[in-house]
Design a protein around this motif. Structure first.
Motif, PDB file in Angstrom:
ATOM      1  N   VAL A 152       0.872  -1.184   0.000  1.00 23.48           N
ATOM      2  CA  VAL A 152       0.000   0.000   0.000  1.00 23.48           C
ATOM      3  C   VAL A 152       0.900   1.221   0.000  1.00 23.48           C
ATOM      4  CG1 VAL A 152      -1.765   1.290   1.261  1.00 23.48           C
ATOM      5  CG2 VAL A 152      -1.835  -1.215   1.216  1.00 23.48           C
ATOM      6  N   GLY A 153       0.667   2.140  -0.948  1.00 27.69           N
ATOM      7  CA  GLY A 153       1.555   3.292  -1.031  1.00 27.69           C
ATOM      8  C   GLY A 153       0.961   4.468  -1.768  1.00 27.69           C
ATOM      9  N   PRO A 154       1.620   5.628  -1.671  1.00 24.06           N
ATOM     10  CA  PRO A 154       1.144   6.854  -2.299  1.00 24.06           C
ATOM     11  C   PRO A 154       1.313   6.796  -3.822  1.00 24.06           C
ATOM     12  CG  PRO A 154       3.310   7.196  -1.353  1.00 24.06           C
ATOM     13  CD  PRO A 154       2.906   5.799  -0.982  1.00 24.06           C
ATOM     14  N   PRO A 155       0.701   7.765  -4.510  1.00 23.77           N
ATOM     15  CA  PRO A 155      -0.085   8.906  -3.999  1.00 23.77           C
ATOM     16  C   PRO A 155      -1.398   8.472  -3.339  1.00 23.77           C
ATOM     17  CG  PRO A 155       0.625   9.284  -6.274  1.00 23.77           C
ATOM     18  CD  PRO A 155       0.894   7.852  -5.978  1.00 23.77           C
ATOM     19  N   ILE A 156      -1.831   9.272  -2.388  1.00 26.23           N
ATOM     20  CA  ILE A 156      -3.111   9.045  -1.716  1.00 26.23           C
ATOM     21  C   ILE A 156      -4.136  10.024  -2.278  1.00 26.23           C
ATOM     22  CG2 ILE A 156      -4.333   9.045   0.485  1.00 26.23           C
ATOM     23  CD1 ILE A 156      -1.638   8.542   1.840  1.00 26.23           C
ATOM     24  N   GLU A 157      -5.282   9.501  -2.669  1.00 25.18           N
ATOM     25  CA  GLU A 157      -6.352  10.349  -3.202  1.00 25.18           C
ATOM     26  C   GLU A 157      -7.498  10.425  -2.197  1.00 25.18           C
ATOM     27  OE1 GLU A 157      -6.961  10.208  -7.727  1.00 25.18           O
ATOM     28  OE2 GLU A 157      -6.269   8.176  -7.253  1.00 25.18           O
ATOM     29  N   VAL A 158      -8.029  11.611  -2.021  1.00 25.31           N
ATOM     30  CA  VAL A 158      -9.145  11.838  -1.107  1.00 25.31           C
ATOM     31  C   VAL A 158     -10.196  12.691  -1.802  1.00 25.31           C
ATOM     32  CG1 VAL A 158      -9.893  12.786   1.107  1.00 25.31           C
ATOM     33  CG2 VAL A 158      -7.633  11.727   0.911  1.00 25.31           C
ATOM     34  N   ILE A 159     -11.439  12.273  -1.731  1.00 27.32           N
ATOM     35  CA  ILE A 159     -12.564  13.067  -2.228  1.00 27.32           C
ATOM     36  C   ILE A 159     -13.536  13.290  -1.081  1.00 27.32           C
ATOM     37  CG2 ILE A 159     -14.601  13.086  -3.724  1.00 27.32           C
ATOM     38  CD1 ILE A 159     -13.023  11.678  -5.843  1.00 27.32           C
ATOM     39  N   VAL A 160     -13.891  14.528  -0.848  1.00 25.61           N
ATOM     40  CA  VAL A 160     -14.889  14.888   0.155  1.00 25.61           C
ATOM     41  C   VAL A 160     -16.104  15.432  -0.574  1.00 25.61           C
ATOM     42  CG1 VAL A 160     -15.431  16.363   2.121  1.00 25.61           C
ATOM     43  CG2 VAL A 160     -13.123  15.399   1.874  1.00 25.61           C
ATOM     44  N   TYR A 161     -17.236  14.755  -0.388  1.00 32.71           N
ATOM     45  CA  TYR A 161     -18.473  15.170  -1.057  1.00 32.71           C
ATOM     46  C   TYR A 161     -19.447  15.742  -0.044  1.00 32.71           C
ATOM     47  CZ  TYR A 161     -23.042  15.002  -3.213  1.00 32.71           C
ATOM     48  OH  TYR A 161     -24.305  15.350  -3.654  1.00 32.71           O
ATOM     49  N   GLU A 162     -19.859  16.974  -0.248  1.00 31.44           N
ATOM     50  CA  GLU A 162     -20.839  17.620   0.631  1.00 31.44           C
ATOM     51  C   GLU A 162     -22.255  17.279   0.181  1.00 31.44           C
ATOM     52  OE1 GLU A 162     -20.208  21.714   1.760  1.00 31.44           O
ATOM     53  OE2 GLU A 162     -18.156  21.639   1.000  1.00 31.44           O
ATOM     54  N   LYS A 163     -23.055  16.834   1.118  1.00 32.82           N
ATOM     55  CA  LYS A 163     -24.420  16.393   0.853  1.00 32.82           C
ATOM     56  C   LYS A 163     -25.221  17.434   0.074  1.00 32.82           C
ATOM     57  CE  LYS A 163     -28.525  14.867   3.445  1.00 32.82           C
ATOM     58  NZ  LYS A 163     -29.058  14.639   4.816  1.00 32.82           N
ATOM     59  N   ASP A 164     -25.951  16.965  -0.953  1.00 33.20           N
ATOM     60  CA  ASP A 164     -26.890  17.754  -1.761  1.00 33.20           C
ATOM     61  C   ASP A 164     -26.234  18.762  -2.703  1.00 33.20           C
ATOM     62  OD1 ASP A 164     -29.023  16.395  -0.591  1.00 33.20           O
ATOM     63  OD2 ASP A 164     -29.285  17.901   0.983  1.00 33.20           O
ATOM     64  N   THR A 165     -24.897  18.760  -2.806  1.00 32.11           N
ATOM     65  CA  THR A 165     -24.265  19.694  -3.742  1.00 32.11           C
ATOM     66  C   THR A 165     -24.264  19.149  -5.167  1.00 32.11           C
ATOM     67  OG1 THR A 165     -22.072  18.748  -3.300  1.00 32.11           O
ATOM     68  CG2 THR A 165     -22.760  20.645  -1.963  1.00 32.11           C
ATOM     69  N   LEU A 166     -24.308  17.824  -5.299  1.00 38.23           N
ATOM     70  CA  LEU A 166     -24.262  17.161  -6.604  1.00 38.23           C
ATOM     71  C   LEU A 166     -23.072  17.648  -7.434  1.00 38.23           C
ATOM     72  CD1 LEU A 166     -28.082  17.107  -7.480  1.00 38.23           C
ATOM     73  CD2 LEU A 166     -26.680  15.235  -6.594  1.00 38.23           C
ATOM     74  N   ALA A 167     -21.960  17.868  -6.771  1.00 44.17           N
ATOM     75  CA  ALA A 167     -20.732  18.300  -7.430  1.00 44.17           C
ATOM     76  C   ALA A 167     -19.551  17.932  -6.551  1.00 44.17           C
ATOM     77  CB  ALA A 167     -20.757  19.802  -7.689  1.00 44.17           C
ATOM     78  N   PHE A 168     -18.401  17.703  -7.186  1.00 42.52           N
ATOM     79  CA  PHE A 168     -17.170  17.400  -6.461  1.00 42.52           C
ATOM     80  C   PHE A 168     -16.339  18.675  -6.340  1.00 42.52           C
ATOM     81  CE2 PHE A 168     -18.067  13.229  -8.580  1.00 42.52           C
ATOM     82  CZ  PHE A 168     -18.422  12.558  -7.418  1.00 42.52           C
ATOM     83  N   GLU A 169     -16.199  19.143  -5.120  1.00 44.02           N
ATOM     84  CA  GLU A 169     -15.504  20.408  -4.898  1.00 44.02           C
ATOM     85  C   GLU A 169     -14.237  20.263  -4.070  1.00 44.02           C
ATOM     86  OE1 GLU A 169     -18.495  22.793  -3.080  1.00 44.02           O
ATOM     87  OE2 GLU A 169     -19.621  23.119  -4.948  1.00 44.02           O
ATOM     88  N   HIS A 170     -14.030  19.093  -3.443  1.00 42.66           N
ATOM     89  CA  HIS A 170     -12.867  18.914  -2.573  1.00 42.66           C
ATOM     90  C   HIS A 170     -12.134  17.629  -2.961  1.00 42.66           C
ATOM     91  CE1 HIS A 170     -14.648  22.102  -0.234  1.00 42.66           C
ATOM     92  NE2 HIS A 170     -15.728  21.374  -0.040  1.00 42.66           N
ATOM     93  N   TYR A 171     -10.970  17.790  -3.571  1.00 48.17           N
ATOM     94  CA  TYR A 171     -10.170  16.641  -4.021  1.00 48.17           C
ATOM     95  C   TYR A 171      -8.712  16.866  -3.649  1.00 48.17           C
ATOM     96  CZ  TYR A 171      -7.463  13.641  -7.153  1.00 48.17           C
ATOM     97  OH  TYR A 171      -6.555  12.744  -7.657  1.00 48.17           O
TER      98      TYR A 171
END
Length: 268
Positions: free
Chosen positions: A189-208
């Motif tokens: 298990v190794g990098p790069p590490i990817e993270v996605i934070v999805y805010e409820k009801d936004t229907l869009a990806f704003e935090h990656y």
């Protein structure tokens, strides 16, 4: 091997994955295991993959082709997240069965697992774990996260921290610590590490986030975590035989032990 996880929280969803698919003395391969699908203002999906790379890539290609060809059933046409999980499970099973006999006899596993999450219109955000056989599970109020791949090393921190009311920021940090703990114990298990934070009801990806091993934020997070773990360990309650009082008591106990030993020797 790989490690992927997803969490369902009151405020939305958090996804995280590493990018290593093979590790050895002379070969290290890296592929992104985080894939997104977005139909503007209508639906969003995140797909995390683990297991046989050929199977997961074949499944991913089928999903994209079904969307492009506008077939009757695709991620852009299913009515709910559970329907999307069932659709993905069927494709996974079909792709697995194509090569199962040949590769299994040769000693290779064709199994691939997936975590699918997202939101369709105003339905609640959800995440599902899809097994190689095509069946799937989701989260509950008591189980807020799902994992695939090398999950055992990163699970304890999730068990202690993640709850429905956990903030998205705290959950993302917890995901990074969970992956870092896994990387320390398993070189596959190794990098790069990817993270996605999805805010409820936004229907869009704003935090990656995509963090390499030398990323300053990741280095600082790991250092801070290590320092606080050591500090917390030092603050653990002492045994009664530690310290000045403990040393005196231990001396008394050792004297009694020597006396008993001497008596046993004389009897012998």
């Amino acid at each position: 091997m790989t490690y992927c996880l997803a969490m369902t929280l009151d405020d939305g969803l958090v996804f995280a994955s590493d990018s290593r698919t093979n590790a050895g003395a002379d070969q290290v391969a890296m592929y992104s295991k985080t894939h997104t699908f977005e139909l503007e203002k209508e639906r969003v999906f995140v797909l995390l993959t683990a297991g046989n790379l050929a199977t997961s890539q074949a499944v991913l290609a089928r999903i994209k082709r079904d969307i492009e060809d506008e077939v009757e059933e695709s991620l852009y046409s299913v009515r709910g997240l559970s329907d999307a999980a069932a659709y993905l499970g069927r494709i996974n099973r079909e792709e697995r069965e194509k090569h199962e006999d040949t590769l299994t006899k040769a000693g290779f596993s064709v199994d691939a697992s997936f975590i699918l999450g997202g939101q369709i219109e105003q339905q609640p955000p959800e995440i599902y774990l899809i097994y190689p056989q095509g069946n799937f599970i989701t989260t509950s109020s008591h189980t807020r996260f799902l994992q695939i791949g090398e999950s055992k090393y990163g699970k304890p921190i999730l068990d202690r921290i993640i709850a429905g009311e956990t903030s998205l920021g705290d959950a993302a940090r917890c995901a990074l610590v969970s992956i870092d703990s896994t990387m320390r114990s398993n070189v596959t298990v190794g990098p790069p590490i990817e993270v996605i934070v999805y805010e409820k009801d936004t229907l869009a990806f704003e935090h990656y986030l995509c963090l390499d091993a030398d990323d300053e934020y990741l280095i600082d997070l790991k250092r801070t975590w290590d320092d606080n773990i050591r500090r917390a360990f030092q603050d653990l309650p002492r045994f009664d035989w530690e310290g000045t009082r403990g040393q005196k008591r231990r001396g008394t106990q050792m004297a009694a032990l020597r006396k008993a030993t001497q008596k046993m020797t004389k009897k012998g």
